[in-house]
Design an enzyme around this catalytic site. Structure first.
Site, mmCIF file in Angstrom:
data_model
loop_
_atom_site.group_PDB
_atom_site.id
_atom_site.type_symbol
_atom_site.label_atom_id
_atom_site.label_comp_id
_atom_site.label_asym_id
_atom_site.label_seq_id
_atom_site.Cartn_x
_atom_site.Cartn_y
_atom_site.Cartn_z
ATOM 1 N N LYS A 1 -9.599 5.594 5.631
ATOM 2 C CA LYS A 1 -8.665 6.055 4.610
ATOM 3 C C LYS A 1 -9.174 7.386 4.065
ATOM 4 O O LYS A 1 -10.372 7.552 3.825
ATOM 5 C CB LYS A 1 -8.610 4.990 3.514
ATOM 6 C CG LYS A 1 -7.691 5.268 2.358
ATOM 7 C CD LYS A 1 -7.752 4.062 1.408
ATOM 8 C CE LYS A 1 -6.812 4.190 0.239
ATOM 9 N NZ LYS A 1 -6.837 2.956 -0.599
ATOM 10 N N SER B 1 -5.214 -2.797 -2.612
ATOM 11 C CA SER B 1 -4.913 -1.693 -1.693
ATOM 12 C C SER B 1 -5.409 -1.899 -0.274
ATOM 13 O O SER B 1 -5.053 -1.138 0.624
ATOM 14 C CB SER B 1 -5.478 -0.378 -2.247
ATOM 15 O OG SER B 1 -4.732 0.041 -3.358
ATOM 16 N N SER C 1 -2.793 1.085 -1.387
ATOM 17 C CA SER C 1 -2.709 2.484 -1.008
ATOM 18 C C SER C 1 -3.328 2.790 0.359
ATOM 19 O O SER C 1 -3.313 3.940 0.795
ATOM 20 C CB SER C 1 -3.403 3.341 -2.073
ATOM 21 O OG SER C 1 -4.767 2.943 -2.226
#
Length: 551
Positions: A87, A186, A162
């Protein structure tokens, strides 16, 4: 020499464990494996937007080194030659860290985050930086420089956030594994929506050093992969004390993979049925899938009983007051200087933090400590708790920024109590979209939680399903989520208070930014009012008070 027995048709669907076995047997070349995945990424990512920055050339270099080392009999272990992604809030030497924002974060560095270093030391190959909602916090924002990541099961659907790109890339067979972050779901939310395994480790087990902070109190780093076994393999490499992370502490690191195979007969599982039957707007098909999951675990010999915890709204209130206060402090300077450059969804979450005062922050932290204490009775009764993940993903265009403030979140519990929590697929909707379940244990019970998830995966066939992607397709156009920005929807007294506190914080908000603040302000104030105060006990400590372990 390596002989690539994994065919062009299936190499991208190999689990980490499968690919590792083939590489160690010299039946899968790390160099050819990387090239195969690069071709797949170039073919399918234009419709998924899961990558922000590819690192193909450096991955090729590392693959050649890995292959030479393995050929020379110098294997570094099961991750040697395995590609992975991160990420794009993880700092990396191979690529700049964007955090999915046009606003650069303070202190940006070109060096590897601590657990990226650990994966490189284990011989894993970084293939790219993956899409994230802005600063691992905002939702889908089409106005930002990078396109919104798409769900491989339906490219009009939400990936969750996210860790959006991490989930999409693994689910689509672009990568066998990725790293995500989790402050309130997330890792586990995208894992639910995309039908993969996502693991939130116990607080303090995995270093967060070199990862752009969201909430100092609630942030966790963890693995996302096709299977629970793969998550265990990744956790083995990234777990361990790191003095550069103030939340890290020395604790035993068992053999997570070896612990998967003990079965769950006799294990005590508490079912938090009230969450999906009374609190969340779970669909009938998701409720059925959760009920069937309970039946499967009972059939495997687990001892099942229903249990209850506090309402999801209680946990959401405490999570948001702590988390928004902390992320506001992280980005305070940029909000003063360039607030208008952030995405709308991020601003809808962070701007109302000006309404939270120091007394609110301490009250929320005190309540967090009570929540931790209140869970001890359940931990004594049960080895693992079962609660819902997310149901079928909705259309991206149906996402609303205000949902952050109004919708109960079944993932926040684990972040607040520092507990390990695993999300896996527990079925599919009639439309063919994954449905999620969570297994959560007491802090430091990571091995047990993984064992339950692994046993459930082996007893079901959900992970054998794969999304169907069409070569040459592009992502369908999005209708930008509608946002209510009519300041008249908020009363004049609330608008005046919000504006005054924003000005005291040094923020200069134009009409658009004021409207975003005013829209969410009533919800932030309602959270303030709901927080228990317990004003009579001045010795009621917040969760942040440092305590040495008992000797």
């Amino acid at each position: 020499a390596f002989a690539m027995k994994a065919t062009e048709d299936d190499a991208h669907w190999l689990s980490v464990a499968q690919a590792s076995a083939l590489i160690q047997a010299r039946e899968l070349s790390p160099v050819e494996y990387v090239e195969h995945l690069v071709r797949r990424i170039e073919t399918f990512d234009p419709q998924l937007h899961s990558f922000i920055t590819p690192c193909f050339d450096s991955a090729r270099q590392r693959a050649r080194l890995a292959e030479a080392e393995i050929m020379a009999g110098r294997s570094r272990g099961p991750l040697h030659g395995i590609p992975f992604g991160v990420k794009d809030v993880y700092e990396t030497a191979d690529a700049v860290t964007t955090s999915g924002s046009r606003v650069p974060y303070a202190g940006a560095r070109r060096r590897d985050a601590a657990i990226v270093q650990r994966l490189h030391a284990a011989g894993a190959l970084l293939l790219g930086k993956l899409a994230t909602h802005e600063f691992a916090h905002g939702g889908p924002s089409p106005e930002l420089p990078w396109p919104v990541a798409r769900n491989p099961w339906s490219t009009t659907r939400f990936t969750g956030g996210s860790s959006s790109g991490s989930a999409a890339a693994v689910a689509a067979g672009l990568l066998p594994a990725a790293l995500g972050t989790d402050t309130g779901g997330s890792i586990r939310g995208p894992a639910s929506y995309c039908g993969i395994a996502g693991f939130l480790p116990s607080a303090g087990l995995v270093s967060r050093a070199g990862v752009v902070p969201n909430s100092y109190t609630l942030d966790h780093c963890g693995p996302m992969a096709r299977t629970v076994e793969d998550c265990a393999l990744l956790l083995q490499a990234i777990a361990g004390h790191d003095p550069s992370d103030g939340n890290s502490f020395v604790q035993p690191i068992p053999d997570y993979r070896a612990g998967l195979h003990a079965g769950i007969e006799g294990l005590r599982i508490g079912v938090l049925r009230h969450i999906w039957e009374e609190e969340l707007a779970c669909s009938a098909e998701h409720r059925r899938a959760l009920d069937e999951t309970v039946a499967t675990l009972r059939g495997l010999g687990a001892r099942i009983a229903d249990a209850r915890i506090r309402s999801m709204r209680d946990y959401l209130d405490v999570k948001i007051v702590i988390g928004e206060s902390e992320i506001f402090s992280v980005h305070h300077r940029q909000l003063i200087e360039r607030a208008g450059e952030f995405g709308r969804d991020f601003l809808t979450r962070i701007l109302p933090a000006v309404l939270f005062q120091s007394a609110d922050y301490v009250a929320a932290s005190r309540e967090q400590r009570r929540m931790i204490a209140q869970m001890q009775a359940l931990h004594a009764r049960f080895d693992v708790l079962l609660l819902p993940g997310f149901g079928a993903a909705g259309p991206i265009s149906a996402q609303r920024s205000l949902n952050f403030w109004t919708h109960a979140n079944p993932h926040a519990v684990a972040n607040l109590i520092g507990a390990p929590s695993l999300a896996v697929c527990c079925g599919f909707s009639e439309a063919g979209l994954p449905l999620g379940v969570q297994f959560m244990g007491p802090p430091l019970s990571d091995q047990t939680v993984l064992r339950v998830g692994h046993a459930y995966e082996r007893a079901t066939d959900w992970r054998s399903r794969r999304p169907m992607l069409t070569a040459g397709a592009t992502a369908p156009a999005l209708t930008e989520p509608l946002a209510a920005t009519d300041p008249s929807a908020t009363d004049a007294e609330t608008r005046e208070l919000a504006l005054r506190l924003a000005e005291q914080a040094g923020l200069r908000l134009d009409d658009t930014l004021q409207a975003i603040l005013f829209e969410a302000a009533p919800h932030a104030l309602a959270m303030r009012r709901r927080l228990p105060r317990h004003d009579g006990s001045v010795f009621d400590e917040p969760a942040h008070v440092f305590r040495l372990p008992e000797q």
